[in-house]
Design a protein around this motif. Structure first.
Motif, PDB file in Angstrom:
ATOM      1  N   UNK A  86     -13.418 -10.752 -22.627  1.00 15.95           N
ATOM      2  CA  UNK A  86     -13.277 -10.375 -21.204  1.00 15.95           C
ATOM      3  C   UNK A  86     -12.112 -10.204 -20.464  1.00 15.95           C
ATOM      4  N   UNK A  87     -11.492  -9.649 -20.090  1.00 15.86           N
ATOM      5  CA  UNK A  87     -10.260  -9.533 -19.540  1.00 15.86           C
ATOM      6  C   UNK A  87     -10.419  -8.613 -17.984  1.00 15.86           C
ATOM      7  N   UNK A  88      -9.532  -9.092 -17.399  1.00 18.18           N
ATOM      8  CA  UNK A  88     -10.165  -8.867 -15.481  1.00 18.18           C
ATOM      9  C   UNK A  88      -8.134  -8.504 -15.299  1.00 18.18           C
ATOM     10  N   UNK A  89      -8.709  -7.369 -14.453  1.00 14.43           N
ATOM     11  CA  UNK A  89      -6.892  -6.609 -13.895  1.00 14.43           C
ATOM     12  C   UNK A  89      -7.576  -6.341 -13.026  1.00 14.43           C
ATOM     13  N   UNK A  90      -6.309  -5.753 -11.876  1.00 12.23           N
ATOM     14  CA  UNK A  90      -6.452  -5.853 -11.003  1.00 12.23           C
ATOM     15  C   UNK A  90      -6.570  -4.222 -10.642  1.00 12.23           C
ATOM     16  N   UNK A  91      -7.211  -3.876  -9.715  1.00 15.55           N
ATOM     17  CA  UNK A  91      -7.160  -2.060  -9.539  1.00 15.55           C
ATOM     18  C   UNK A  91      -7.620  -1.677  -8.077  1.00 15.55           C
ATOM     19  N   UNK A  92      -7.892  -0.343  -7.419  1.00 14.45           N
ATOM     20  CA  UNK A  92      -8.209   0.123  -7.085  1.00 14.45           C
ATOM     21  C   UNK A  92      -9.873   1.210  -6.870  1.00 14.45           C
ATOM     22  N   UNK A  93     -10.292  -0.018  -6.966  1.00 12.40           N
ATOM     23  CA  UNK A  93     -11.773   0.708  -7.493  1.00 12.40           C
ATOM     24  C   UNK A  93     -12.762   1.550  -6.861  1.00 12.40           C
ATOM     25  N   UNK A  94     -12.741   3.290  -6.830  1.00 15.33           N
ATOM     26  CA  UNK A  94     -12.920   4.164  -5.747  1.00 15.33           C
ATOM     27  C   UNK A  94     -14.924   4.565  -6.246  1.00 15.33           C
ATOM     28  N   UNK A  95     -14.946   4.354  -7.003  1.00 17.90           N
ATOM     29  CA  UNK A  95     -16.107   4.412  -7.995  1.00 17.90           C
ATOM     30  C   UNK A  95     -16.455   3.371  -9.293  1.00 17.90           C
ATOM     31  N   UNK A  96     -17.670   3.107  -8.725  1.00 11.62           N
ATOM     32  CA  UNK A  96     -17.938   1.690  -9.918  1.00 11.62           C
ATOM     33  C   UNK A  96     -18.300   2.627 -10.787  1.00 11.62           C
ATOM     34  N   UNK A  97     -18.911   1.972 -12.313  1.00 14.51           N
ATOM     35  CA  UNK A  97     -19.190   2.544 -13.442  1.00 14.51           C
ATOM     36  C   UNK A  97     -18.279   2.131 -14.719  1.00 14.51           C
ATOM     37  N   UNK A  98     -18.361   2.482 -15.377  1.00 22.03           N
ATOM     38  CA  UNK A  98     -18.350   1.968 -17.139  1.00 22.03           C
ATOM     39  C   UNK A  98     -17.895   3.219 -18.143  1.00 22.03           C
ATOM     40  N   UNK A  99     -16.855   2.627 -18.704  1.00 19.80           N
ATOM     41  CA  UNK A  99     -17.392   4.069 -20.366  1.00 19.80           C
ATOM     42  C   UNK A  99     -16.465   2.471 -21.553  1.00 19.80           C
ATOM     43  N   UNK A 100     -17.052   3.189 -22.402  1.00 19.77           N
ATOM     44  CA  UNK A 100     -16.072   2.223 -24.056  1.00 19.77           C
ATOM     45  C   UNK A 100     -15.339   3.806 -24.607  1.00 19.77           C
ATOM     46  N   UNK A 101     -14.042   3.206 -24.859  1.00 21.87           N
ATOM     47  CA  UNK A 101     -13.206   3.963 -25.448  1.00 21.87           C
ATOM     48  C   UNK A 101     -12.529   3.864 -26.452  1.00 21.87           C
ATOM     49  N   UNK A 102     -12.310   4.100 -28.117  1.00 27.93           N
ATOM     50  CA  UNK A 102     -11.568   3.627 -28.659  1.00 27.93           C
ATOM     51  C   UNK A 102      -9.920   2.995 -28.393  1.00 27.93           C
ATOM     52  N   UNK A 103      -9.897   1.763 -28.556  1.00 30.25           N
ATOM     53  CA  UNK A 103      -9.031   1.214 -28.780  1.00 30.25           C
ATOM     54  C   UNK A 103      -7.669   1.417 -28.683  1.00 30.25           C
ATOM     55  N   UNK A 104      -7.756   1.654 -30.197  1.00 33.89           N
ATOM     56  CA  UNK A 104      -6.162   2.455 -30.305  1.00 33.89           C
ATOM     57  C   UNK A 104      -5.524   3.700 -29.769  1.00 33.89           C
ATOM     58  N   UNK A 105      -6.188   4.317 -29.729  1.00 35.53           N
ATOM     59  CA  UNK A 105      -6.365   5.627 -28.571  1.00 35.53           C
ATOM     60  C   UNK A 105      -5.724   5.266 -27.130  1.00 35.53           C
ATOM     61  N   UNK A 106      -6.150   4.115 -26.677  1.00 33.32           N
ATOM     62  CA  UNK A 106      -6.415   4.262 -25.242  1.00 33.32           C
ATOM     63  C   UNK A 106      -4.600   3.379 -25.098  1.00 33.32           C
ATOM     64  N   UNK A 107      -4.675   1.939 -26.084  1.00 32.68           N
ATOM     65  CA  UNK A 107      -3.366   1.718 -25.636  1.00 32.68           C
ATOM     66  C   UNK A 107      -2.095   2.055 -26.018  1.00 32.68           C
ATOM     67  N   UNK A 108      -2.030   3.029 -27.380  1.00 32.37           N
ATOM     68  CA  UNK A 108      -0.822   4.173 -27.263  1.00 32.37           C
ATOM     69  C   UNK A 108      -0.597   4.836 -26.954  1.00 32.37           C
ATOM     70  N   UNK A 109      -1.418   5.486 -25.922  1.00 31.19           N
ATOM     71  CA  UNK A 109      -1.327   6.485 -24.859  1.00 31.19           C
ATOM     72  C   UNK A 109      -0.939   5.725 -23.598  1.00 31.19           C
ATOM     73  N   UNK A 110      -1.226   4.479 -22.889  1.00 30.79           N
ATOM     74  CA  UNK A 110      -0.904   3.797 -21.996  1.00 30.79           C
ATOM     75  C   UNK A 110       0.190   2.997 -21.915  1.00 30.79           C
ATOM     76  N   UNK A 111       0.758   2.759 -23.548  1.00 28.00           N
ATOM     77  CA  UNK A 111       2.247   2.291 -24.027  1.00 28.00           C
ATOM     78  C   UNK A 111       3.201   3.108 -23.185  1.00 28.00           C
ATOM     79  N   UNK A 112       3.044   4.294 -23.533  1.00 25.61           N
ATOM     80  CA  UNK A 112       4.017   4.595 -23.265  1.00 25.61           C
ATOM     81  C   UNK A 112       4.154   6.254 -22.242  1.00 25.61           C
ATOM     82  N   UNK A 113       3.227   5.198 -21.682  1.00 28.58           N
ATOM     83  CA  UNK A 113       3.438   5.963 -20.331  1.00 28.58           C
ATOM     84  C   UNK A 113       4.291   5.440 -19.569  1.00 28.58           C
ATOM     85  N   UNK A 114       5.044   5.455 -18.043  1.00 26.24           N
ATOM     86  CA  UNK A 114       5.717   5.321 -17.349  1.00 26.24           C
ATOM     87  C   UNK A 114       5.686   4.285 -16.568  1.00 26.24           C
ATOM     88  N   UNK A 115       6.801   3.728 -15.875  1.00 25.27           N
ATOM     89  CA  UNK A 115       5.888   2.270 -15.367  1.00 25.27           C
ATOM     90  C   UNK A 115       5.940   2.487 -13.564  1.00 25.27           C
TER      91      UNK A 115
END
Lengths: 368, 368
Positions: A54-83
């Motif tokens: 479990x890894x907790x990180x800061x975020x501004x929560x606007x609506x509670x909820x949850x979902x699971x997504x493939x680790x590889x695709x989200x990591x690859x996508x987020x890695x290449x986004x601007x800071x």
């Protein structure tokens, strides 16, 4: 679920969570990372059924909820986004991500189908600097047995007693043991066997980060808490071998050698071994105060190296698997190393000069 | 053979010679490096039958001779020696090496059994700075065809005409071409196809070293001479496709884009492709002056990115294999890149802004 977090925070969390994810064809949801809102934070979870994270990180929560997504695709996508800030929103079991001029829709699977990661509510048994634990673990882990024939030695043995935390590992051919002094003694002594992969994950998670490592135990589970990360793992059942009894109490022969020089000689000798002949000959020569390292295979040829040493006791010739002695020397960390032995067929002890909390024991290869 | 050379010179030579060595089970001598004395120097030779290499290095020759020894073992041994003199001597088809307190005996095979590396006595056809050739080769080599179905495109095409040296490569889906200006024009124009592995070796050999590259041709062989190294290779038989005719003479649509921004958008889109769907959609939108990069697969999800551009002519939507466009962009080297095209089904030209000697042509994926 709807929230905003920074690219930097999210990619840090994803990189850690993604490492636990296995490639499980039978249970594809294990390839996913669970994202959920938790007490005003974004919580990422991943598991391979043996280890849960479990890894907790800061975020501004606007609506509670949850979902699971493939680790590889989200990591690859987020890695290449601007800071910059990332807007995350779940719609129809799809994770929508938006960061400046980049958008993605990643198909997910409901959080209900994700395995439950056990919660350990027990108070920490010990608290110590994470870096100290990591360094100790790094120096025993290579001695863990790879073969699964004896499950009890496929993990790192940890014993906590008074103000001592001991880590040990053996594959029955060699043994490494490292002790750590605790600030606060424990009441009751306890020992357990932690799977190798769990220790490896923990080493990766701690990395170059600073912080306290809190260790809690509950039945056959162990919890490592480090900053905003929880790592839960099963423990290995079984009785760890009583390795203390194979460490000789006294030695007749002792040599002090420059670590780097012996390491180079052993490395070179290793090139003259092969799958059939893995042994190299190490001769402590009392009259000349030299260590002679020799390897020979019929097909390749032979090598001979000499290293200056300070030898006490007697001359002796021992045959080692060069990988074990190289591994031992790699873990010595001091300029000089001490070799202690009794004869050519009993265990040889290696330890760093002037250091009392680390030892490495190797069984020689028996000569015919 | 008996000689003395420095560890530094010998390991430099071995590292280069060892790269040519193949793992040939049928002809084990190809795993060996030939060491021989040659005109007061030590000459190392290696070959995989397609490429042959000679490397001359300094040595104090005490007795002429030669022997071949396994490349891996001698390289590993010499690599770990101190930077001192090495004494080398052949005795009974065994190579004896001695360096300070390290010794090895490596079993060899007679030089008579080593394949002959062709000698090319022709004068160099062209001489140019090696670095310039290396940089040009690096920018076309990824476009060489991997499949062996059309052998003539499994190499780099080289044409020398007047004061132009042109390198080109294509796999029939994309084409890269780089021109180099020669200091001295050639009398007769000549063209040939050089195997990809030969060009790769040459790139490795040149590395960060400076010097002149001399190219000589003899029948179906090519010789590259660089400092103290000769690389001889067979040429590929066959007629290289007349690729000039597929490069459109004029374009109706043109866009100028920041290379790094388009590259990032393409890279991200690539994560949303898979083995079945390798195409990404690139839309040049004239009214908004934006390039929209989109990828979508049923199982994973979709990504949409927008990149600012300066578009002239018309709007158009083209489907690319993302690997080709990513490779093209990696070779652009200027801050801005120019895209030129006519419609969604004819070849698209990419070139660095304000650079006339490099181009990359990609065939779009046809929409059904």
């Amino acid at each position: 679920m709807k929230l905003i977090c920074t690219q930097e925070n999210l990619i840090k969390a994803l990189n850690v969570a993604e490492k636990i994810v296995g490639r499980n064809v039978n249970l594809p949801i294990l390839n996913n990372i669970l994202l959920e809102t938790d007490d005003g934070q974004l919580k990422l979870s991943s598991t391979n059924l043996e280890i849960g994270l479990n890894y907790w990180t800061r975020g501004k929560i606007e609506k509670e909820g949850s979902l699971t997504v493939p680790a590889k695709i989200i990591t690859n996508f987020v890695m290449n986004l601007p800071k910059k800030n990332i807007e995350i929103e779940v719609k129809n079991e799809t994770l929508n991500l938006k960061c400046e001029n980049y958008q993605a829709k990643i198909k997910g699977v409901s959080a209900q189908e994700f395995p439950i990661i056990p919660k350990i509510k027990e108070e920490p048994l010990v608290i110590l600097p994470a870096e100290e634990f990591k360094n100790a673990a790094n120096r025993v882990i290579s001695s863990v047995a790879v073969s699964e024939t004896r499950p009890e030695i496929t993990g790192v043995f940890m014993k906590i007693e008074k103000d001592n935390l001991t880590l040990a590992a053996t594959d029955s051919y060699r043994l490494a043991e490292k002790k750590i002094k605790l600030q606060k003694p424990v009441q009751e002594s306890i020992s357990m066997i932690i799977p190798r992969t769990t220790i490896n994950e923990l080493i990766y998670i701690i990395g170059e980060n600073q912080g306290e490592l809190k260790i809690s135990i509950s039945q056959n589970q162990i919890l490592f808490n480090f900053n905003n990360i929880n790592l839960v793992s099963r423990l290995i059942d079984g009785q760890y071998p009583d390795y203390q009894q194979i460490i000789p109490n006294s030695f007749k022969i002792k040599a002090i050698i420059k670590t780097a020089e012996l390491k180079n000689a052993v490395k070179i000798a290793g090139f003259f071994t092969n799958a059939q002949v893995s042994g190299i000959k190490i001769k402590l020569d009392l009259p000349t105060n030299k260590i002679k390292v020799n390897a020979e295979t019929g097909e390749v040829g032979a090598s001979n190296s000499e290293v200056e040493a300070k030898i006490e006791g007697d001359s002796v010739e021992v045959i080692f698997n060069y990988k074990y002695i190289l591994d031992a020397l790699n873990n010595m960390l001091t300029d000089q190393v001490i070799l202690e032995m009794n004869d050519s067929s009993s265990p040889v002890l290696l330890k760093p000069e002037n250091v009392k909390d680390y030892l490495y024991l190797i069984m020689p290869i028996k000569t015919e």
